[in-house]
Enzyme design. Structure first.
Site, short mmCIF file in Angstrom:
data_model
loop_
_atom_site.label_atom_id
_atom_site.label_comp_id
_atom_site.label_asym_id
_atom_site.label_seq_id
_atom_site.Cartn_x
_atom_site.Cartn_y
_atom_site.Cartn_z
N HIS A 228 0.65 13.06 55.61
CA HIS A 228 0.54 13.45 54.19
C HIS A 228 1.39 12.46 53.38
CE1 HIS A 228 -0.07 15.97 50.78
NE2 HIS A 228 0.61 17.05 51.12
N HIS A 269 -8.98 9.83 54.71
CA HIS A 269 -8.64 10.99 53.89
C HIS A 269 -9.54 12.15 54.26
CE1 HIS A 269 -7.81 13.45 50.36
NE2 HIS A 269 -6.70 12.76 50.28
N ASP A 328 -1.74 6.09 49.34
CA ASP A 328 -0.47 5.61 49.89
C ASP A 328 -0.52 4.17 50.38
OD1 ASP A 328 0.97 7.95 49.50
OD2 ASP A 328 0.13 8.86 51.30
N1 CMC Z 1 -6.83 4.98 61.65
C1 CMC Z 1 -7.70 5.02 62.68
N2 CMC Z 1 -8.60 6.02 62.86
C2 CMC Z 1 -8.62 7.01 61.96
C3 CMC Z 1 -7.74 7.05 60.86
C4 CMC Z 1 -6.82 5.98 60.72
N3 CMC Z 1 -5.96 5.98 59.69
N4 CMC Z 1 -7.97 8.15 60.12
C5 CMC Z 1 -8.96 8.80 60.73
N5 CMC Z 1 -9.37 8.12 61.85
C6 CMC Z 1 -10.47 8.48 62.76
C7 CMC Z 1 -10.07 9.62 63.67
O1 CMC Z 1 -9.51 9.14 64.88
C8 CMC Z 1 -11.40 10.31 63.89
O2 CMC Z 1 -12.16 9.56 64.79
P1 CMC Z 1 -13.19 10.29 65.81
O3 CMC Z 1 -14.21 10.95 64.93
O4 CMC Z 1 -13.72 9.18 66.65
O5 CMC Z 1 -12.37 11.28 66.60
C9 CMC Z 1 -12.09 10.19 62.53
O6 CMC Z 1 -11.53 8.99 61.94
C10 CMC Z 1 -11.86 11.37 61.59
O7 CMC Z 1 -10.45 11.53 61.42
P2 CMC Z 1 -9.67 12.92 61.46
O8 CMC Z 1 -8.31 12.71 61.99
O9 CMC Z 1 -10.52 13.96 62.11
O10 CMC Z 1 -9.62 13.24 59.90
P3 CMC Z 1 -8.69 14.27 59.15
O11 CMC Z 1 -9.41 14.65 57.92
O12 CMC Z 1 -8.25 15.36 60.07
O13 CMC Z 1 -7.37 13.41 58.80
C11 CMC Z 1 -5.90 11.94 57.67
C12 CMC Z 1 -7.18 12.79 57.58
C13 CMC Z 1 -5.55 11.46 56.29
C14 CMC Z 1 -4.74 12.82 58.20
C15 CMC Z 1 -6.16 10.75 58.64
O14 CMC Z 1 -7.17 9.92 58.11
C16 CMC Z 1 -4.89 9.93 58.90
O15 CMC Z 1 -4.11 10.25 59.79
N6 CMC Z 1 -4.66 8.83 58.11
C17 CMC Z 1 -3.45 8.05 58.22
C18 CMC Z 1 -2.31 8.75 57.50
C19 CMC Z 1 -2.43 8.67 55.99
O16 CMC Z 1 -2.68 7.62 55.42
N7 CMC Z 1 -2.20 9.81 55.29
C20 CMC Z 1 -2.23 9.89 53.83
C21 CMC Z 1 -3.38 10.71 53.33
S1 CMC Z 1 -3.65 10.54 51.56
C22 CMC Z 1 -2.23 11.04 50.76
C23 CMC Z 1 -1.69 12.36 51.14
O17 CMC Z 1 -2.39 13.30 51.54
O18 CMC Z 1 -0.49 12.51 51.03
#
Ligand code: CMC
Length: 393
Positions: A228, A269, A328
């Site tokens: 987050h 996201h 971010d």
């Molecule tokens: N790098 C590599 N792979 C990724 C990433 C990433 N940053 N984000 C998602 N994926 C992949 C994930 O492994 C999954 O792949 P598969 O379908 O093969 O299993 C697919 O994309 C869907 O991801 P998810 O984890 O199921 O998606 P989610 O909605 O649960 O998570 C997230 C969203 C923001 C937590 C995630 O994208 C992430 O960890 N990003 C990096 C951290 C980040 O930048 N966070 C800030 C978010 S925006 C500001 C805020 O909220 O504060």
């Protein structure tokens, strides 16, 4: 047991009705009370947007002046609160201090708050918006071992924050116009984002009728995680770890490897399956800020970030999963150019998001449909069994 809908991460659950923020994740649209984010970010002041989020309409000039007056009348901290803050270990993370000190406000303003009375809810919201920058800057001063500065009520919200961060009793600090403008913009872009993890945490904590300061402290705790608000700090760690443009492709491969825990921080996201509209605005400002502050120049980091974005956006893995840079990805580079240290990045996010948190808390508390948040579970533990005396186990 199959009676409840299983929805881990609340991917498909609307937990409330809200009239504050609208997101269309497919199209990359973000509106605060109907106003497009790019218009607000480039034309409004942060307190104008705060008024909009809290009260639902843009203020008249008179209403804004009155609101600014109300906010500035709450910027000071009780001296005992400062003593509490000074008890933290010298190298405590400023987010830990923020979490603790904001929670402790509930001890300073407990008897005076009747959460069922809209007037007291409003005063609490003003107090939180006003005191958050003072506490955040005090956490920084504690970290660097300098005296805590009093707020200056003649300055605008962002300029006052920079003053409390960088002025000392021996030396004034005059924030440049661009620094103030950049901060105003970042604060507006971070002010609200509907039912994200921290806002949902504030709502859930508040749904029991808890003290608002304790609820916002819960929101701060949730924001801290790297998935987050903690991502802005993690992005800079990642860029430094990558180190050089020539290593970018290797790290993109690492992020794709499911056996490797490494993820591209600042990418992806839950809601946006399109370029995050906030990231687009920040990316532009990033270039302007780095041109203006050549001394603090992070252009190698910016160059790296741009390259990383370019490679990822053309990679099948990221394209298929619709992973784009989020808010971010570029914000940390701007904060760093303004002289704000890395462990303060998530604190900056918290200062801005306080406006969203209090707006949602107020909306929830005045909603007749509000009831205590209480999800159910799908139990998959043991069935009933008899207690076995310890001598027989
Ligand atoms: N790098 C590599 N792979 C990724 C990433 C990433 N940053 N984000 C998602 N994926 C992949 C994930 O492994 C999954 O792949 P598969 O379908 O093969 O299993 C697919 O994309 C869907 O991801 P998810 O984890 O199921 O998606 P989610 O909605 O649960 O998570 C997230 C969203 C923001 C937590 C995630 O994208 C992430 O960890 N990003 C990096 C951290 C980040 O930048 N966070 C800030 C978010 S925006 C500001 C805020 O909220 O504060």
């Amino acid at each position: 047991a199959g009676f409840f809908t299983y929805d881990p991460g609340f991917m498909a659950t609307a937990s409330c009705h809200s009239a504050i923020t609208f997101i269309d994740g497919e199209k990359g649209v973000l509106l605060y009370r109907g106003y497009p984010i790019d218009q607000l970010a480039t034309k409004a002041s942060f307190l104008e947007v705060a008024y909009l989020l809290v009260y639902g309409e843009l203020p008249s000039e008179e209403a804004l002046n009155h609101f600014e007056h109300l906010i500035t009348s709450h910027t000071m901290l009780n001296e005992n609160l400062k003593r509490f803050l000074s008890g933290f270990h010298y190298d405590a993370h400023p987010m830990a201090i923020l979490c603790g000190v904001v929670g402790s406000l509930s001890a300073f303003y407990h008897e005076s708050i009747d959460v069922n009375d809209p007037r007291y809810r409003e005063v609490s919201a003003h107090r939180l918006i006003a005191k958050m920058p003072t506490i955040a800057a005090a956490a920084y001063k504690h970290f660097v071992g300098e005296p805590i500065m009093y707020p200056r009520n003649d300055l605008r919200y962002g300029a006052n924050f920079l003053h409390m961060m960088f002025a000392t009793p021996c030396e004034d600090y005059e924030p440049g116009l661009l620094a103030e403008k950049a901060l105003n913009l970042l604060f507006i872009l971070h002010a609200d984002h509907e039912q994200n993890a921290s806002t949902s945490t504030v709502r859930l904590a508040g749904s029991s009728g808890a003290n608002p300061f304790a609820c916002i402290a819960a929101g701060i705790a949730s924001l801290w995680g790297p998935a987050h608000g903690g991502a802005n700090e993690a992005v800079l760690d990642m860029l430094e770890q990558i180190g050089h443009v020539k290593n970018v492709a290797k790290y993109v491969d690492k992020a794709k490897d499911k056996d490797d825990p490494f993820r591209l921080m600042g990418f992806g996201h839950r809601v946006y399956k399109h370029y995050d509209p906030r990231a687009k605005i920040i990316r532009e400002v990033c270039h302007q800020v780095l041109e203006e502050f050549p001394g603090a120049s992070d252009s190698p980091l910016l160059e790296l970030a741009v390259k990383l974005e370019e490679i990822a956006l053309n990679d099948e893995y990221f394209v298929e999963r619709k992973l784009y840079p989020n808010v971010d990805f570029y914000s940390g580079i701007i904060y760093r150019a303004l002289g704000i240290p890395r462990n303060m990045f998530t604190v900056m996010f918290a200062v801005a998001r306080t406006v969203g948190w209090v707006s949602h808390w107020m909306e929830m508390m005045s909603d007749p449909a509000n009831r205590i948040g209480r999800p159910r579970q799908i139990y998959h533990g043991q069935g009933v069994r008899d207690y076995v005396p310890i001598s027989k186990r």
